[in-house]
Design a protein around this motif. Structure first.
Motif, PDB file in Angstrom:
ATOM      1  N   LYS A   1       0.818  -1.207   0.000  1.00  0.00           N
ATOM      2  CA  LYS A   1       0.000   0.000   0.000  1.00  0.00           C
ATOM      3  C   LYS A   1       0.856   1.263   0.000  1.00  0.00           C
ATOM      4  CE  LYS A   1      -4.169   1.999   1.823  1.00  0.00           C
ATOM      5  NZ  LYS A   1      -5.555   1.586   2.033  1.00  0.00           N
ATOM      6  N   SER A   2       1.988   1.228   0.687  1.00  0.00           N
ATOM      7  CA  SER A   2       2.843   2.414   0.756  1.00  0.00           C
ATOM      8  C   SER A   2       3.469   2.760  -0.586  1.00  0.00           C
ATOM      9  CB  SER A   2       3.946   2.210   1.805  1.00  0.00           C
ATOM     10  OG  SER A   2       4.864   1.214   1.397  1.00  0.00           O
ATOM     11  N   ALA A   3       3.428   1.832  -1.546  1.00  0.00           N
ATOM     12  CA  ALA A   3       4.027   2.069  -2.865  1.00  0.00           C
ATOM     13  C   ALA A   3       3.018   2.582  -3.887  1.00  0.00           C
ATOM     14  CB  ALA A   3       4.665   0.783  -3.389  1.00  0.00           C
ATOM     15  N   LEU A   4       1.761   2.695  -3.499  1.00  0.00           N
ATOM     16  CA  LEU A   4       0.712   3.090  -4.450  1.00  0.00           C
ATOM     17  C   LEU A   4       0.557   4.597  -4.539  1.00  0.00           C
ATOM     18  CD1 LEU A   4      -1.999   0.450  -3.451  1.00  0.00           C
ATOM     19  CD2 LEU A   4      -0.244   0.285  -5.238  1.00  0.00           C
ATOM     20  N   SER A   5       0.210   5.069  -5.735  1.00  0.00           N
ATOM     21  CA  SER A   5      -0.040   6.488  -5.972  1.00  0.00           C
ATOM     22  C   SER A   5      -1.403   6.647  -6.636  1.00  0.00           C
ATOM     23  CB  SER A   5       1.033   7.091  -6.892  1.00  0.00           C
ATOM     24  OG  SER A   5       2.311   6.983  -6.318  1.00  0.00           O
ATOM     25  N   PRO A   6      -2.152   7.688  -6.290  1.00  0.00           N
ATOM     26  CA  PRO A   6      -3.487   7.866  -6.864  1.00  0.00           C
ATOM     27  C   PRO A   6      -3.473   7.953  -8.392  1.00  0.00           C
ATOM     28  CG  PRO A   6      -3.182   9.310  -4.972  1.00  0.00           C
ATOM     29  CD  PRO A   6      -1.842   8.721  -5.278  1.00  0.00           C
ATOM     30  N   TYR A   7      -4.411   7.223  -9.001  1.00  0.00           N
ATOM     31  CA  TYR A   7      -4.657   7.275 -10.452  1.00  0.00           C
ATOM     32  C   TYR A   7      -3.420   6.909 -11.277  1.00  0.00           C
ATOM     33  CZ  TYR A   7      -8.616   9.724  -8.490  1.00  0.00           C
ATOM     34  OH  TYR A   7      -9.704  10.059  -7.718  1.00  0.00           O
ATOM     35  N   LYS A   8      -2.618   6.022 -10.731  1.00  0.00           N
ATOM     36  CA  LYS A   8      -1.445   5.516 -11.439  1.00  0.00           C
ATOM     37  C   LYS A   8      -1.348   4.015 -11.197  1.00  0.00           C
ATOM     38  CE  LYS A   8       3.608   5.723 -11.492  1.00  0.00           C
ATOM     39  NZ  LYS A   8       4.816   6.314 -10.848  1.00  0.00           N
ATOM     40  N   MET A   9      -1.248   3.220 -12.273  1.00  0.00           N
ATOM     41  CA  MET A   9      -1.143   1.779 -12.111  1.00  0.00           C
ATOM     42  C   MET A   9       0.226   1.401 -11.553  1.00  0.00           C
ATOM     43  SD  MET A   9      -2.726  -1.055 -12.278  1.00  0.00           S
ATOM     44  CE  MET A   9      -4.160  -0.645 -13.284  1.00  0.00           C
ATOM     45  N   THR A  10       0.216   0.576 -10.513  1.00  0.00           N
ATOM     46  CA  THR A  10       1.449   0.055  -9.930  1.00  0.00           C
ATOM     47  C   THR A  10       1.429  -1.462 -10.050  1.00  0.00           C
ATOM     48  OG1 THR A  10       1.465   1.882  -8.339  1.00  0.00           O
ATOM     49  CG2 THR A  10       2.936   0.035  -7.896  1.00  0.00           C
ATOM     50  N   TYR A  11       2.531  -2.031 -10.497  1.00  0.00           N
ATOM     51  CA  TYR A  11       2.616  -3.455 -10.806  1.00  0.00           C
ATOM     52  C   TYR A  11       3.442  -4.188  -9.757  1.00  0.00           C
ATOM     53  CZ  TYR A  11       0.865  -2.143 -15.423  1.00  0.00           C
ATOM     54  OH  TYR A  11       0.096  -1.653 -16.449  1.00  0.00           O
ATOM     55  N   PHE A  12       2.948  -5.374  -9.373  1.00  0.00           N
ATOM     56  CA  PHE A  12       3.634  -6.228  -8.409  1.00  0.00           C
ATOM     57  C   PHE A  12       3.663  -7.660  -8.950  1.00  0.00           C
ATOM     58  CE2 PHE A  12       1.543  -2.838  -6.084  1.00  0.00           C
ATOM     59  CZ  PHE A  12       2.491  -2.421  -5.167  1.00  0.00           C
ATOM     60  N   ALA A  13       4.647  -8.435  -8.504  1.00  0.00           N
ATOM     61  CA  ALA A  13       4.726  -9.844  -8.867  1.00  0.00           C
ATOM     62  C   ALA A  13       5.273 -10.634  -7.671  1.00  0.00           C
ATOM     63  CB  ALA A  13       5.627 -10.045 -10.083  1.00  0.00           C
ATOM     64  N   LEU A  14       4.713 -11.810  -7.446  1.00  0.00           N
ATOM     65  CA  LEU A  14       5.204 -12.677  -6.377  1.00  0.00           C
ATOM     66  C   LEU A  14       6.357 -13.539  -6.889  1.00  0.00           C
ATOM     67  CD1 LEU A  14       1.921 -13.979  -4.673  1.00  0.00           C
ATOM     68  CD2 LEU A  14       3.196 -11.864  -4.249  1.00  0.00           C
ATOM     69  N   THR A  15       7.338 -13.730  -6.028  1.00  0.00           N
ATOM     70  CA  THR A  15       8.430 -14.649  -6.333  1.00  0.00           C
ATOM     71  C   THR A  15       8.422 -15.853  -5.411  1.00  0.00           C
ATOM     72  OG1 THR A  15       9.984 -13.503  -4.864  1.00  0.00           O
ATOM     73  CG2 THR A  15       9.873 -12.742  -7.140  1.00  0.00           C
ATOM     74  N   ASP A  16       7.442 -15.893  -4.475  1.00  0.00           N
ATOM     75  CA  ASP A  16       7.359 -16.990  -3.511  1.00  0.00           C
ATOM     76  C   ASP A  16       5.946 -17.016  -2.945  1.00  0.00           C
ATOM     77  OD1 ASP A  16       8.071 -19.104  -1.879  1.00  0.00           O
ATOM     78  OD2 ASP A  16       9.865 -18.115  -1.097  1.00  0.00           O
ATOM     79  N   ASP A  17       5.589 -18.113  -2.289  1.00  0.00           N
ATOM     80  CA  ASP A  17       4.346 -18.149  -1.543  1.00  0.00           C
ATOM     81  C   ASP A  17       4.446 -17.204  -0.349  1.00  0.00           C
ATOM     82  OD1 ASP A  17       3.639 -20.122  -3.317  1.00  0.00           O
ATOM     83  OD2 ASP A  17       3.724 -21.760  -1.871  1.00  0.00           O
TER      84      ASP A  17
END
Length: 214
Positions: free
Chosen positions: A37-53
């Motif tokens: 959540k701390s990496a999100l900015s309003p009206y801008k897509m933010t991408y994440f990917a898991l590397t582990d369970d």
């Protein structure tokens, strides 16, 4: 609590990436997931990917995008075939779920042993609300599943509580025990109020206790 963790300056928030589509933020542990959540900015897509369970045992999860954020936080998560376990939200809230209001995409991830207890509207393992008028594109959940239990006052679903704008649910399944005290509950989706496509999805055959369904 882990959900309220604020990273120190000398600790990396993520295992890599810069949050773009080409280089998503990489999440390899619970602490990094709590940094989303701390990496999100309003009206801008933010991408994440898991590397582990990821195991969220002991974390009271705060949905990533809710009324306090004015539904303005856009997220895409690629689980890369990994699993998020023990997602728990037990509080007075709206849109109790992992994303809260999902404006973006969730794909290739399982949510196992979820425990969603939401006394407000909209509850689901993945999203309490899928799509929103504040988001101009189609929101998608693709190749995902959930197990566990979801409770909501109304609009409760195994995966999604309420479809609120253009959305697609594709190749997903739910084995979630869903219950609500008012109306609109379903094993996959609680209520649909916008253009919605669902393909190759299935669920287990039982709903939990409900006063009323539609």
């Amino acid at each position: 609590e882990m959900a309220n963790f604020k990273p120190a300056a000398d600790l990396a928030k993520f295992s890599g990436g810069d949050g773009t589509k080409e280089q998503p933020y990489l999440i390899s542990n619970t602490r990094q997931m709590c940094n989303m959540k701390s990496a999100l900015s309003p009206y801008k897509m933010t991408y994440f990917a898991l590397t582990d369970d990821i195991d969220l045992q002991g974390v009271e999860w705060i949905p990533l995008n809710d009324r306090a954020d004015e539904y303005s936080l856009w997220v895409t998560l690629d689980g890369n075939g990994h699993v998020i376990r023990n997602l728990t939200t037990v509080r007075s809230c709206y849109y109790g779920s992992f994303f809260g209001v999902l404006c973006g995409a969730c794909k290739n991830v399982g949510f196992e042993n979820v425990n969603i207890f939401c006394t407000g509207y909209g509850a689901g393992a993945v999203a309490g609300y899928l799509g929103h008028s504040a988001y101009p594109n189609i929101s998608t959940i693709d190749n995902c599943y959930a197990t566990g239990k979801v409770f909501g006052q109304c609009y409760a679903g195994g995966l999604v509580g309420n479809v609120g704008n253009k959305a697609v649910l594709n190749k997903c399944y739910s084995a979630v025990d869903v219950s609500c005290t008012s109306s609109n509950a379903g094993k996959l989706v609680g209520k649909v109020r916008a253009p919605f496509v669902m393909e190759e999805c299935f669920s287990s055959d039982d709903l939990g206790s409900m006063v009323k369904t539609e």
